[in-house]
Write an enzyme that holds these catalytic residues in place. Structure first.
Site, PDB file in Angstrom:
ATOM      1  N   GLU A 160     -23.391  12.479  10.102  1.00 41.46           N
ATOM      2  CA  GLU A 160     -22.957  11.070  11.164  1.00 41.46           C
ATOM      3  C   GLU A 160     -23.218   9.754   9.686  1.00 41.46           C
ATOM      4  O   GLU A 160     -23.911   9.142   9.979  1.00 41.46           O
ATOM      5  CB  GLU A 160     -24.636  11.640  11.468  1.00 41.46           C
ATOM      6  CG  GLU A 160     -24.642  12.243  12.010  1.00 41.46           C
ATOM      7  CD  GLU A 160     -26.309  11.787  13.056  1.00 41.46           C
ATOM      8  OE1 GLU A 160     -26.730  10.614  12.671  1.00 41.46           O
ATOM      9  OE2 GLU A 160     -26.651  12.369  13.967  1.00 41.46           O
ATOM     10  N   ASN A 202     -20.682  17.270  10.259  1.00 37.86           N
ATOM     11  CA  ASN A 202     -21.204  16.703  11.677  1.00 37.86           C
ATOM     12  C   ASN A 202     -21.364  15.130  12.322  1.00 37.86           C
ATOM     13  O   ASN A 202     -22.474  14.365  10.975  1.00 37.86           O
ATOM     14  CB  ASN A 202     -23.229  18.257  11.149  1.00 37.86           C
ATOM     15  CG  ASN A 202     -23.905  18.016  12.284  1.00 37.86           C
ATOM     16  OD1 ASN A 202     -22.907  18.197  13.522  1.00 37.86           O
ATOM     17  ND2 ASN A 202     -24.965  17.457  12.328  1.00 37.86           N
ATOM     18  N   HIS A 238     -24.600  16.206  22.448  1.00 34.31           N
ATOM     19  CA  HIS A 238     -25.966  15.101  22.796  1.00 34.31           C
ATOM     20  C   HIS A 238     -25.068  14.713  23.788  1.00 34.31           C
ATOM     21  O   HIS A 238     -24.703  13.474  23.823  1.00 34.31           O
ATOM     22  CB  HIS A 238     -26.786  14.595  22.124  1.00 34.31           C
ATOM     23  CG  HIS A 238     -27.123  15.040  21.003  1.00 34.31           C
ATOM     24  ND1 HIS A 238     -28.245  16.235  20.878  1.00 34.31           N
ATOM     25  CD2 HIS A 238     -27.448  15.137  19.303  1.00 34.31           C
ATOM     26  CE1 HIS A 238     -28.297  16.616  20.335  1.00 34.31           C
ATOM     27  NE2 HIS A 238     -27.485  15.485  18.680  1.00 34.31           N
ATOM     28  N   GLU A 265     -24.820  20.512  18.210  1.00 37.67           N
ATOM     29  CA  GLU A 265     -26.303  20.243  18.525  1.00 37.67           C
ATOM     30  C   GLU A 265     -26.713  20.436  20.545  1.00 37.67           C
ATOM     31  O   GLU A 265     -27.200  19.578  20.722  1.00 37.67           O
ATOM     32  CB  GLU A 265     -26.676  19.069  17.515  1.00 37.67           C
ATOM     33  CG  GLU A 265     -26.768  18.945  16.559  1.00 37.67           C
ATOM     34  CD  GLU A 265     -27.277  18.057  16.201  1.00 37.67           C
ATOM     35  OE1 GLU A 265     -27.801  16.951  15.921  1.00 37.67           O
ATOM     36  OE2 GLU A 265     -27.089  17.994  14.087  1.00 37.67           O
ATOM     37  N   ASP A 267     -27.152  19.488  23.188  1.00 31.40           N
ATOM     38  CA  ASP A 267     -28.025  19.366  24.990  1.00 31.40           C
ATOM     39  C   ASP A 267     -27.509  18.615  26.218  1.00 31.40           C
ATOM     40  O   ASP A 267     -26.546  17.715  25.480  1.00 31.40           O
ATOM     41  CB  ASP A 267     -29.382  18.894  24.238  1.00 31.40           C
ATOM     42  CG  ASP A 267     -29.657  17.623  23.715  1.00 31.40           C
ATOM     43  OD1 ASP A 267     -28.621  16.976  23.374  1.00 31.40           O
ATOM     44  OD2 ASP A 267     -30.511  17.123  22.683  1.00 31.40           O
TER      45      ASP A 267
END
Ligand code: 9MR
Length: 450
Positions: A160, A202, A238, A265, A267
């Site tokens: 990030e 990432n 996400h 990640e 979701d």
């Protein structure tokens, strides 16, 4: 717009399938549908993973599902900077080690998350700046990657670091203020510490072609052109109630730079589209040979970091949701993979070690215009006390950087010698070094002299 559906290889004519195979693309189909996420992903050489924590290892319902369904895990928090180096220079690997040993006992892969990040820094690092912080950060990368050396499939080396919004530039942080080269310094340190791990950048809000993902794309292209070691890009994913229409195209453009892509990640906000979005993400990954795996960010809904969003594949009782079935079906529909996937494949057979001598074997990770080579030096029946390896670099290409060895020459016949800490290899043991080069990688078996 829907993501194009590319998993239906059953519809391919025999002739087309033959062409694809001849072009080096393996096509796998749904002859026998696997019944778990990990097994179905493994059919195409991919992994399907889940974020977890050491404290959950004692939750029976949870672990039954985890052990049944997944062939990769990542620490949701246990390998972050605040967890692994709570005081400067004092490292705590207890929970990370517990996760690794569980994974190893079940034959699962482990993703490493995350070596450097502006968030979840220990308080001692939050207060640092300048060269003191830079040195502490690189030391952290070196120590942690060394501790877990050989056990991590892929590391999120930097997490990030890009800004949200339209700038396409870096996020301000104490790490960024140490100098724009902090990211490449971290990648170089990680490569030196664990040459076998894939090194990933990432980030989130990169789930389509946008200013932020383009900024990252430009960084990866720059790293590739300058020989900074990077192997993969993590798209966190996400997601809300819609999916960007350029999701697959974005994966593809990163793959075309010569890096793997991992969905790291995943979701998805619960709502009318949850199962469809999960399926579309999975199909998009399956459609790109270099998209090598998917990780969901938690197992059962109530444990998600997104309180109330119910964004995962299992409900609070551990029951499979509709999204689970849609992912499983998309995995079982198959997709293209490169032979030997993920992208590393042995390119030359090893010679049996000569008694008392040594042998060397090369493994290449290639892209259009460059490669990284990992060389394993194996001792014969006697211990080595220093070694050198001769590599023929194909004409037109050159060695741009090396780790865990020093090189004499950069093109043609290049000799690599051990550095201070890896010259001694016990009888039958091995050590590895690596280098990056332009052009095409060496295919001949290297010579080894002890
Ligand atoms: O899921 C993690 C949560 O338990 C932590 O409290 C949080 C701390 O910032 O980090 C969460 O995981 C994040 C991951 O490490 C990086 N990408 C975003 C994830 C969700 O915030």
């Amino acid at each position: 717009m829907r993501i194009p559906r590319n998993g239906r290889f059953a519809l391919l004519s025999g002739a087309l399938a033959t062409v694809l195979v001849a072009a080096g693309v393996a096509v796998t189909g749904s002859a026998e549908a696997a019944t778990t996420l990990g097994a179905s992903a493994a059919q195409t050489g991919r992994y399907f993973g889940v974020a977890t924590s050491a404290f959950r290892l004692s939750d029976t319902n949870y672990m039954t599902i985890l052990n049944r369904e997944f062939n990769s895990i990542v620490a949701e928090n246990d390998m972050k900077w605040d967890a692994t180096e709570p005081q400067q220079g004092r490292f705590n690997y207890t929970n990370g080690d517990r996760l690794v040993s569980h994974a190893q006992s079940r034959g699962m892969k482990v993703r490493g998350h995350a070596l450097l990040w502006h968030a979840q820094q220990p308080s001692w690092a939050q207060g640092m700046s300048g060269s003191a912080l830079r040195n502490a950060a690189i030391n952290h990368v070196t120590q942690v990657a060394t501790h877990f050396r050989g056990k991590i499939h892929s590391w999120d080396v930097v997490n990030e670091a890009f800004a949200d919004g339209g700038s396409g530039g870096r996020r301000d942080s104490n790490l960024q203020r140490t100098g724009n080269d902090w990211i490449e310094a971290a990648f170089r340190a990680a490569r030196a510490a664990d040459p076998g791990a894939k090194l990933c950048y990432n980030d989130y809000n990169t789930d389509g072609i946008n200013a932020k993902s383009t900024g990252i794309y430009n960084m990866v292209r720059d790293f590739k052109s300058r020989g900074v070691p990077i192997d993969c890009v993590g798209l966190q994913s996400h997601l809300g109630t819609t999916l960007d229409s350029t999701y697959q195209q974005n994966i593809q453009r990163f793959a075309d730079l010569g890096v793997d892509v991992q969905i790291t990640e995943l979701d998805v906000q619960q709502g009318g589209n949850q199962a469809n979005i999960y399926a579309s993400v999975t199909r998009a990954c399956m459609a790109v040979a270099r998209c090598t795996g998917i990780t969901v960010w938690g197992l059962r809904d109530p444990e998600s970091w997104r309180t109330g969003a119910n964004p995962l594949l299992f409900d609070g009782n551990g029951n499979k949701k509709a999204a689970y079935t849609s992912v499983l079906n998309a995995l079982n529909a198959g997709g293209p993979t490169t032979p030997g996937s993920p992208s590393v494949s042995p390119s030359a057979s090893s010679q049996p070690p000569a008694p008392g001598g040594c042998s060397a074997q090369v493994t290449l990770n290639s892209w259009n215009g460059g490669y990284t080579a990992t060389i394993r030096v194996t001792a014969g029946s006697g211990a080595l006390n220093g070694w050198s390896v001769g590599v023929t670099v194909p004409s037109g290409g050159a060695v741009t950087s090396a780790w865990n060895a020093t090189n004499t020459g950069t093109s043609g016949q290049v000799t690599f010698r051990n550095v201070s800490y890896n010259g001694q290899v016990p009888a039958g043991g091995w050590t590895e070094f690596g280098f990056q080069g332009t052009g095409t990688g060496p295919t001949a078996t290297p010579s080894c002299t002890a």
